[in-house]
Design a protein around this motif. Structure first.
Motif, PDB file in Angstrom:
ATOM      1  N   GLN A  13      97.570  24.522   6.072  1.00 53.61           N
ATOM      2  CA  GLN A  13      97.640  23.019   6.388  1.00 53.61           C
ATOM      3  C   GLN A  13      96.128  22.458   7.124  1.00 53.61           C
ATOM      4  O   GLN A  13      95.529  21.706   6.728  1.00 53.61           O
ATOM      5  CB  GLN A  13      98.648  22.627   7.092  1.00 53.61           C
ATOM      6  CG  GLN A  13      99.866  22.544   6.275  1.00 53.61           C
ATOM      7  CD  GLN A  13     100.644  24.028   6.522  1.00 53.61           C
ATOM      8  OE1 GLN A  13     100.106  24.920   6.840  1.00 53.61           O
ATOM      9  NE2 GLN A  13     101.991  24.070   6.206  1.00 53.61           N
ATOM     10  N   SER A  14      95.962  23.047   8.264  1.00 51.87           N
ATOM     11  CA  SER A  14      94.805  22.768   9.109  1.00 51.87           C
ATOM     12  C   SER A  14      93.533  22.957   8.530  1.00 51.87           C
ATOM     13  O   SER A  14      93.483  23.937   7.751  1.00 51.87           O
ATOM     14  CB  SER A  14      95.003  23.454  10.353  1.00 51.87           C
ATOM     15  OG  SER A  14      93.800  22.996  11.333  1.00 51.87           O
ATOM     16  N   TYR A  61      92.086  26.023  10.576  1.00 53.29           N
ATOM     17  CA  TYR A  61      92.390  27.434  10.436  1.00 53.29           C
ATOM     18  C   TYR A  61      91.766  28.408   9.465  1.00 53.29           C
ATOM     19  O   TYR A  61      92.032  28.183   8.277  1.00 53.29           O
ATOM     20  CB  TYR A  61      94.069  27.187  10.338  1.00 53.29           C
ATOM     21  CG  TYR A  61      94.733  28.614  10.285  1.00 53.29           C
ATOM     22  CD1 TYR A  61      94.781  29.520  11.545  1.00 53.29           C
ATOM     23  CD2 TYR A  61      95.574  29.128   9.328  1.00 53.29           C
ATOM     24  CE1 TYR A  61      95.201  30.766  11.488  1.00 53.29           C
ATOM     25  CE2 TYR A  61      96.244  30.119   9.343  1.00 53.29           C
ATOM     26  CZ  TYR A  61      96.183  30.959  10.371  1.00 53.29           C
ATOM     27  OH  TYR A  61      96.772  32.233  10.462  1.00 53.29           O
ATOM     28  N   CYS A  68      98.782  17.842   6.952  1.00 50.08           N
ATOM     29  CA  CYS A  68      97.466  18.134   7.164  1.00 50.08           C
ATOM     30  C   CYS A  68      96.730  17.246   7.962  1.00 50.08           C
ATOM     31  O   CYS A  68      95.828  17.795   8.754  1.00 50.08           O
ATOM     32  CB  CYS A  68      97.126  18.320   5.706  1.00 50.08           C
ATOM     33  SG  CYS A  68      97.675  19.822   4.760  1.00 50.08           S
ATOM     34  N   MET A 128      97.773  17.307  11.799  1.00 49.66           N
ATOM     35  CA  MET A 128      97.266  18.653  12.301  1.00 49.66           C
ATOM     36  C   MET A 128      95.945  18.760  12.453  1.00 49.66           C
ATOM     37  O   MET A 128      95.420  19.057  13.659  1.00 49.66           O
ATOM     38  CB  MET A 128      97.952  19.774  11.537  1.00 49.66           C
ATOM     39  CG  MET A 128      99.441  20.180  11.410  1.00 49.66           C
ATOM     40  SD  MET A 128     100.023  21.626  10.720  1.00 49.66           S
ATOM     41  CE  MET A 128      99.310  22.926  11.754  1.00 49.66           C
TER      42      MET A 128
END
Lengths: 203, 203, 203, 203
Positions: C111-112, C115, C141, C144
């Motif tokens: 999501q991020s 990451y 998304c 975050m």
């Protein structure tokens, strides 16, 4: 990358000259496998790191102790410092290299000073662009940390008389690789140039 | 660490034997500084990596190409592959080592295969615990990546005939340091043991 | 944090005004669970993002498309772009929002946007300090990524007409949380102030 | 991902049931901006977290305190614990929630428990796959940490009576978003199921 001092400011004031001294794994109980060879080697470089730290302190270059967390995330740096003096090598090193209140400390879980630690963030808050990397072992934690610092676009110097490995041969090979493969200088500690003085007063 | 195949599954099926072959910086236009020495050295090891990749492919061990993103985040791996064949060295390496549909690819911004990349996550989704690290340069990207893989608790082997540096001396020194400081085996590629076959059918 | 353009320069030139436009998960085949509601919501904001991207383009503010890697690390961004036009929603969005050669693209595994991706490093190389975060879904998304950008000391604006969730209620709640908990502005896209022009010519 | 207990073992023994209790920002001097509202809210949930911690302790589920490092990398967790008792709210919370020798502690520089900390690595060494996330503030540190834990493929539960925000409205909205957008359960603390007992004796 942009850094703001809001919330919990991580650092008092910018590092003088954008420079920081990093001291790796010099605080230890020297009771691990291979410590019989690494301990004396560490003791031999302790006076050089100590003298360099003194010079840094005088001009506002911060020192950061980075150490293995051997206490399984239940002990802390000051406890490591106390414990380290209970053995002969640790006590002898402490004659030359003693953490003081003004020093920063970071515990690392593994070899690299950057892996799963706040060091990079702390250095950004200190506005650091150049690192002096010292300590042990030159062919393991030092080699990985210095190469990763270079990869992160820090300028890096590894003073050749301020790092050590289990044998002189391994130390020499590690220094040569840092020079050849990563373009990292290994200037002797007494010749490392420091800024003239603190860039700005403490907040 | 726990891995769930929800959302976008990152991998088709677990790696056979928990093993993966990582091929670093072998796809290149060989037009950078030092490429005149590194290119021929890379060509010399290409047949060994190619033969090892063939053996891996037969038993379900996945190959992951990890390459510098020289296209400034606007080009892609397949484009790198195409471009690499426009020069003599690249075309000669392609005779031995050609990415195919089944291979994974990861672009890295810097030397280490783990820095700012999804590799660690991809390897977890492949259930990988052991890495065979190959490619160039043994005293830079290979040394950093292998040591960091070891730091991340992967078992690592660096086949000594499947890596190269700008000079034979630098290659030898890098291999010695991986063995001495990190306990990493440098078993010749033909002797690296592979699992008997795929552990489970593709999903 | 210090950034050097050596090795593989990651970016052509500094972002105008230290500003970048990030467009999250707008390129999609809209065939996942919940896409029947998120697709139309994405289509409704596409003209606003498209107009903002046009304004950014005129003054040298770079756009970065960040998208899920649904191809299991074997497909690439351009392929995602092609595939996205094979469905009605994707084709309609493409009328407003089309990646061009000058845009950057980053694939994310989760999501991020930060990451296991090179985004933070790319933004540093672009000298970015402020982000305009747009796309879907605002309560996942986007929420975050915007909060993590703020945590990384970027200034962040999330234009309220340039993000969407599966329902208007979830979108409103997400925007309120970004404002209340993270102090992030939700200025409408037409009112987001841009720099006057490119800060320096391309290298 | 693969985890080996060599070098400095990070954890004594695997977490019972692969479960860990994470307690975020409950140890504080409550002297920051907004603490006048967050402090009483934290005190109100302290008995619930304390009771849950007691149940966890009885069956071998480890507790990890994660706290802001407000000491600028010169103070430590035990010092934070001592200081927290010097104010009324902190002392009252300590009646319910007191770190003991068996607990783990991690200092975080920013909101997320995963950013620039060793938490993920510690959890892997504890063989944790499920997290109970508790503490404050539910719409900031808790929301980010729980969503990021989910993104890292941990199962996550956020007991609704064990988290709090500056207002009840913000707390409710944060819990709803965790449920709707991330599929995270908000089971009341007394109903969170724990494993029957320690899975294996301490090493």
């Amino acid at each position: 990358m942009p850094v703001k001092p809001d919330r919990a400011p991580l650092a008092d004031r910018p590092a003088s000259g954008g420079l920081a001294l990093v001291i790796i794994d010099m605080i230890s109980s020297w009771d691990f496998d291979g410590a019989d060879r690494l301990g004396p080697a560490a003791l031999a470089i302790a006076p050089h790191i100590g003298a360099l730290k003194q010079r840094c302190s005088e001009v506002g270059v911060p020192a950061v102790f980075v150490n293995d967390n051997r206490g399984r995330w239940r002990s802390e740096f000051r406890e490591l410092v106390r414990q380290s003096r209970d053995n002969e090598t640790g006590a002898a090193i402490a004659q030359h290299l003693q953490p003081v209140e003004a020093d920063y400390s970071v515990l690392k879980p593994k070899q690299s000073v950057f892996y799963a630690t706040p060091l990079d963030l702390l250095l950004r808050h200190l506005r650091v662009r150049r690192l002096i990397v010292t300590g042990v072992a030159s062919d393991q934690c030092i080699a990985m940390s210095a190469a990763e610092a270079r990869m992160r676009d820090y300028d890096v110097v590894v003073p050749r008389d301020a790092v050590a490995a289990q044998t002189a041969g391994r130390n020499d090979a590690a220094l040569r690789q840092l020079e050849e493969a990563h373009g990292i200088a290994t200037t002797p500690s007494a010749q490392v140039e420091l800024p003239a003085g603190a860039t700005e007063p403490a907040r």
